[in-house]
Design a protein around this motif. Sequence first.
Motif, mmCIF file in Angstrom:
data_model
loop_
_atom_site.group_PDB
_atom_site.id
_atom_site.type_symbol
_atom_site.label_atom_id
_atom_site.label_comp_id
_atom_site.label_asym_id
_atom_site.label_seq_id
_atom_site.Cartn_x
_atom_site.Cartn_y
_atom_site.Cartn_z
ATOM 1 N N ALA A 136 40.026 0.178 -71.441
ATOM 2 C CA ALA A 136 39.426 0.771 -69.935
ATOM 3 C C ALA A 136 37.907 0.860 -70.120
ATOM 4 O O ALA A 136 37.201 1.196 -71.118
ATOM 5 C CB ALA A 136 39.916 1.900 -69.776
ATOM 6 N N ALA A 137 37.165 0.626 -68.998
ATOM 7 C CA ALA A 137 35.771 0.554 -69.040
ATOM 8 C C ALA A 137 35.412 2.156 -68.464
ATOM 9 O O ALA A 137 34.386 2.468 -68.742
ATOM 10 C CB ALA A 137 35.117 -0.643 -68.198
ATOM 11 N N CYS A 138 36.358 2.613 -67.494
ATOM 12 C CA CYS A 138 36.074 3.934 -66.879
ATOM 13 C C CYS A 138 37.495 4.575 -66.684
ATOM 14 O O CYS A 138 38.467 3.789 -66.613
ATOM 15 C CB CYS A 138 35.096 3.743 -65.786
ATOM 16 N N PHE A 139 37.497 5.719 -66.283
ATOM 17 C CA PHE A 139 38.707 6.308 -65.680
ATOM 18 C C PHE A 139 38.427 7.440 -64.932
ATOM 19 O O PHE A 139 37.248 8.282 -65.024
ATOM 20 C CB PHE A 139 39.536 6.694 -66.957
ATOM 21 N N ILE A 140 39.295 8.274 -64.533
ATOM 22 C CA ILE A 140 39.421 9.585 -63.594
ATOM 23 C C ILE A 140 40.268 10.468 -64.321
ATOM 24 O O ILE A 140 41.325 10.163 -64.685
ATOM 25 C CB ILE A 140 39.824 9.340 -62.093
ATOM 26 N N VAL A 141 39.676 11.667 -64.140
ATOM 27 C CA VAL A 141 40.497 12.813 -64.780
ATOM 28 C C VAL A 141 40.541 14.049 -63.652
ATOM 29 O O VAL A 141 39.579 14.470 -63.286
ATOM 30 C CB VAL A 141 40.178 13.509 -66.162
ATOM 31 N N PRO A 142 41.650 14.478 -62.917
ATOM 32 C CA PRO A 142 41.754 15.573 -62.188
ATOM 33 C C PRO A 142 41.660 16.810 -62.919
ATOM 34 O O PRO A 142 41.966 17.069 -64.119
ATOM 35 C CB PRO A 142 43.012 15.541 -61.146
ATOM 36 N N ARG A 154 43.761 19.558 -74.980
ATOM 37 C CA ARG A 154 44.691 18.849 -75.949
ATOM 38 C C ARG A 154 45.776 17.790 -74.599
ATOM 39 O O ARG A 154 45.931 18.306 -73.586
ATOM 40 C CB ARG A 154 46.025 19.684 -76.863
ATOM 41 N N ASP A 155 45.984 16.907 -75.403
ATOM 42 C CA ASP A 155 46.956 16.007 -74.426
ATOM 43 C C ASP A 155 47.926 16.667 -73.605
ATOM 44 O O ASP A 155 48.129 16.364 -72.492
ATOM 45 C CB ASP A 155 47.762 14.775 -75.552
ATOM 46 N N SER A 156 48.535 17.750 -74.203
ATOM 47 C CA SER A 156 49.642 18.371 -73.377
ATOM 48 C C SER A 156 49.017 19.228 -72.309
ATOM 49 O O SER A 156 49.832 19.612 -71.694
ATOM 50 C CB SER A 156 50.542 19.119 -74.365
ATOM 51 N N GLN A 157 47.703 19.624 -72.804
ATOM 52 C CA GLN A 157 47.000 20.403 -71.431
ATOM 53 C C GLN A 157 46.294 19.624 -70.450
ATOM 54 O O GLN A 157 46.189 20.403 -69.346
ATOM 55 C CB GLN A 157 45.910 21.313 -72.327
ATOM 56 N N ARG A 158 46.274 18.335 -70.543
ATOM 57 C CA ARG A 158 45.452 17.890 -69.572
ATOM 58 C C ARG A 158 46.092 17.626 -68.069
ATOM 59 O O ARG A 158 47.455 17.309 -68.250
ATOM 60 C CB ARG A 158 45.146 16.418 -70.168
ATOM 61 N N THR A 159 45.470 18.010 -67.098
ATOM 62 C CA THR A 159 45.947 17.794 -65.996
ATOM 63 C C THR A 159 46.357 16.319 -65.321
ATOM 64 O O THR A 159 45.531 15.514 -65.831
ATOM 65 C CB THR A 159 45.010 18.434 -64.728
ATOM 66 N N ALA A 170 38.008 16.163 -59.147
ATOM 67 C CA ALA A 170 38.182 15.273 -60.168
ATOM 68 C C ALA A 170 36.770 14.958 -60.929
ATOM 69 O O ALA A 170 35.963 14.828 -60.260
ATOM 70 C CB ALA A 170 38.869 14.044 -59.532
ATOM 71 N N VAL A 171 36.740 14.462 -62.085
ATOM 72 C CA VAL A 171 35.537 13.898 -62.736
ATOM 73 C C VAL A 171 35.985 12.109 -63.149
ATOM 74 O O VAL A 171 37.021 12.149 -63.558
ATOM 75 C CB VAL A 171 35.304 14.665 -63.956
ATOM 76 N N ILE A 172 34.885 11.434 -62.666
ATOM 77 C CA ILE A 172 34.824 10.176 -63.021
ATOM 78 C C ILE A 172 34.089 9.753 -64.319
ATOM 79 O O ILE A 172 32.854 10.203 -64.083
ATOM 80 C CB ILE A 172 34.622 9.150 -61.891
ATOM 81 N N PHE A 173 34.641 9.332 -65.297
ATOM 82 C CA PHE A 173 33.915 8.824 -66.487
ATOM 83 C C PHE A 173 33.445 7.481 -66.395
ATOM 84 O O PHE A 173 34.139 6.467 -66.402
ATOM 85 C CB PHE A 173 34.584 9.180 -67.658
ATOM 86 N N LEU A 174 32.220 7.233 -66.364
ATOM 87 C CA LEU A 174 31.727 5.830 -66.471
ATOM 88 C C LEU A 174 30.945 5.363 -67.891
ATOM 89 O O LEU A 174 30.251 6.443 -68.247
ATOM 90 C CB LEU A 174 30.423 5.684 -65.358
ATOM 91 N N PRO A 175 31.023 4.304 -68.241
ATOM 92 C CA PRO A 175 30.119 3.996 -69.601
ATOM 93 C C PRO A 175 28.675 3.998 -69.434
ATOM 94 O O PRO A 175 28.231 3.131 -68.263
ATOM 95 C CB PRO A 175 30.899 2.371 -69.490
ATOM 96 N N GLN A 176 28.027 4.672 -69.846
ATOM 97 C CA GLN A 176 26.522 4.661 -69.955
ATOM 98 C C GLN A 176 25.774 3.654 -70.635
ATOM 99 O O GLN A 176 24.349 3.157 -70.343
ATOM 100 C CB GLN A 176 25.957 6.017 -70.310
#
Length: 450
Positions: A136-142, A154-159, A170-176
């Motif tokens: 992946a180049a980028c992704f979203i996490v709520p 941790r993986d089990s804690q991620r929304t 939500a946060v979008i993580f882009l490659p800098q």
Amino acid sequence: MRAPIRLSGLAGLTMLAACTLPESDRTTISTIRFGDTSRPIGVARSNADLAEDFLDITFGLENGETLDGLLRYEGPVRVYMGPNSLAGYRRDLDALLARLRREAGIDIRETDDADAAEIVIEAVPTDQIARFFPDAACFIVPGVENWNGFLRQRDSQRTRWSEQETLTHAVIFLPQDSLPQDVRDCLNEEITQALGPANDLYRLPDSIWNDDNFHGAATSFDMLILRTLYQPEFSSGMSRDEAQAQVVPVLNRINPKGRNLPREPRAPESVAWSSAIETALSRRAGRAERMRGAISASQIAIEMDPTDHRLGVSLLTLGRLNLRQNPVAAAQYFSDAYMSFARQLGLEDVRTAQAGVHLAAMAIATEQYDIAADLADRHVPAAIEAQNAILVAGLLSMKADALSGMGEEEAARETRVDSLRWARYGFGDDSGDLAREQALLAALAAPDME
């Protein structure tokens, strides 16, 4: 979630390695940008088919999960994009948000207050993104505030999207440190998906929400889906059955182009094809495994009823994988992909243009310069419409080589300068040296062909 640009998409550009420009021409290169980014509102396709797409996009997730309830924001949406490494993309963000207001009817604007934002955009080193999503180049996490907050979970804690009842943050993580083309494409896909349509479907011919990544800018289809989602008949938590009862009447109101059109036969999603093409495109797989994946994808696509653009994607991938070891076979695959795209999607589609640049490279290699120049002229408009600066640069570079081969050196020089303008916009403008763009173009075949 978007995969990085695969540079081998313009593999034939290795012929640029010998091209140089006089020092005096370097001052003529300036930053170039796409013009008006607005698209027509509405889609001329059956509203019944569009309704099916709407439900599959908004109630499904890329990992195969399904949502119990519809997700969207229930109020104004404010977007914060951090300073520093993303500052150069503010105009791109502004243009996209303006389109979302105009074409999708969403109350969405930028804010300079991160705490007041529903969507935060943060730059992260590419290698850090790859730790969690290698392809992946980028992704979203709520449900997180920033990258550090994401790392603390941790993986089990991620929304997860499937745990949301409505969208709030939500946060979008882009490659800098990626190509500007990658970052701009990520802005388009991740912001539009952060608004609710979280699924990607390979069957979609004209959507950025398709993991084949041919579309880098949100299309009229994407904006129509978003406009539908944010109509008053819909709200967070609605079940699929409840949404299904509303979606055709809503589309009949807001998309008159599709009101009286009949449904078209189309092949459904194919898990087998998706798995095969993802193996073929994976940087983590060896060449032999990738070849098997591409061959399998082609066989599955041939058997689809009716055949669609997925056959062209498979054939184009086969051509790229064969380019170094078997250029004759690669040329045939490129030609077959081109004809398949042209037949299924038309000459104006960006996928046809992608196959066209490969054919142009092959035509130059066999000194068929008039064919290469015609292909470039035919497909540059589609590349510009798709806002793919690297593809524009590739097509123009093919035309420049063709003109040079025909002895039209002055026209070749002017076309090559135009190509490098677009290359600078797609690859970046850090050094101010045209040799950098030329070297990048010349290396396009290398990353994906080992």
